[in-house]
Design an enzyme around this catalytic site. Structure first.
Site, short mmCIF file in Angstrom:
data_model
loop_
_atom_site.label_atom_id
_atom_site.label_comp_id
_atom_site.label_asym_id
_atom_site.label_seq_id
_atom_site.Cartn_x
_atom_site.Cartn_y
_atom_site.Cartn_z
CG ASN A 3 0.57 -31.67 -30.53
OD1 ASN A 3 -0.12 -31.13 -31.39
ND2 ASN A 3 1.13 -31.00 -29.53
CG HIS A 31 -1.99 -29.96 -25.85
ND1 HIS A 31 -0.95 -29.30 -25.24
CD2 HIS A 31 -1.42 -31.06 -26.44
CE1 HIS A 31 0.19 -29.94 -25.45
NE2 HIS A 31 -0.07 -31.02 -26.18
CG HIS A 89 -0.54 -35.36 -23.84
ND1 HIS A 89 0.44 -36.22 -24.29
CD2 HIS A 89 -0.26 -34.14 -24.36
CE1 HIS A 89 1.29 -35.54 -25.05
NE2 HIS A 89 0.88 -34.28 -25.12
NE ARG A 123 -4.18 -23.70 -13.23
CZ ARG A 123 -5.31 -23.23 -13.72
NH1 ARG A 123 -5.39 -22.93 -15.01
NH2 ARG A 123 -6.36 -23.03 -12.94
CG ASP A 124 1.46 -27.35 -21.28
OD1 ASP A 124 1.23 -28.28 -22.07
OD2 ASP A 124 2.58 -26.78 -21.19
CB ILE A 125 5.16 -26.78 -17.31
CG1 ILE A 125 6.02 -26.17 -16.22
CG2 ILE A 125 5.96 -27.10 -18.55
CD1 ILE A 125 7.04 -27.13 -15.65
P1 AMP Z 1 3.20 -32.64 -26.57
O1 AMP Z 1 4.27 -31.74 -27.14
O2 AMP Z 1 1.91 -32.65 -27.34
O3 AMP Z 1 3.75 -34.01 -26.33
O4 AMP Z 1 2.80 -32.00 -25.18
C1 AMP Z 1 3.59 -32.09 -24.05
C2 AMP Z 1 3.25 -30.91 -23.18
O5 AMP Z 1 3.69 -31.20 -21.86
C3 AMP Z 1 3.91 -29.60 -23.60
O6 AMP Z 1 2.89 -28.63 -23.90
C4 AMP Z 1 4.73 -29.20 -22.37
O7 AMP Z 1 4.72 -27.81 -22.13
C5 AMP Z 1 4.04 -29.98 -21.27
N1 AMP Z 1 4.87 -30.28 -20.11
C6 AMP Z 1 6.16 -30.73 -20.11
N2 AMP Z 1 6.57 -30.93 -18.86
C7 AMP Z 1 5.55 -30.59 -18.04
C8 AMP Z 1 5.36 -30.58 -16.63
N3 AMP Z 1 6.34 -30.95 -15.76
N4 AMP Z 1 4.16 -30.17 -16.13
C9 AMP Z 1 3.18 -29.79 -16.97
N5 AMP Z 1 3.28 -29.79 -18.32
C10 AMP Z 1 4.46 -30.18 -18.85
#
Ligand code: AMP
Length: 118
Positions: free
Chosen positions: A90, A105, A103, A33-35
């Protein structure tokens, strides 16, 4: 290719060095899950290899792994949001990429109709 010598955040999550709410894992892919969720369901589907910074690099070098990311996304969408979802990669800082370890989303639940925003 990743340019950093340090393990990426997502590599550290896969290694269990940083906690995450992991919803799927196999030999090549992990999902959690995204944080900071931007939708009722917001999962990150991540190839474990840190070799590829973005989806373009992944598609060029290992299209089968990209296809597996999509298949895992569909499976997770079936489990979490009725099989309906938006898949976002992204690519580049100007597009909002902050972690340069490829990754997807996976966004699901009721999304704002008629927009492409998160
Ligand atoms: P991006 O901006 O496309 O590189 O996506 C990175 C994503 O990672 C963002 O949506 C953040 O909210 C997510 N993220 C950052 N740190 C963590 C974490 N520790 N656990 C889960 N998701 C995270």
């Amino acid at each position: 290719m990743s340019t950093t010598a340090e393990p990426s955040l997502f590599s550290r999550i896969a290694a269990r060095e940083i906690p995450a709410d992991i919803v799927f894992e196999n030999e090549r892919i992990i999902a959690f899950r995204d944080i900071a969720p931007k939708a009722p369901v917001h999962l990150l589907v991540v190839p474990k290899t840190a070799e590829f910074a973005n989806v373009t690099e992944l598609a060029a070098a290992d299209p089968a792994l990209l296809a597996e990311v999509v298949a895992v996304a569909q499976q997770l969408a079936d489990e979490h949001c009725d099989g309906q979802y938006r898949l976002v990669f992204n690519t580049g800082a100007q597009a909002g990429q902050t972690i340069f370890h490829v990754h997807a989303h996976l966004l699901g639940g009721t999304l704002t109709e008629g927009t492409l925003g998160q």
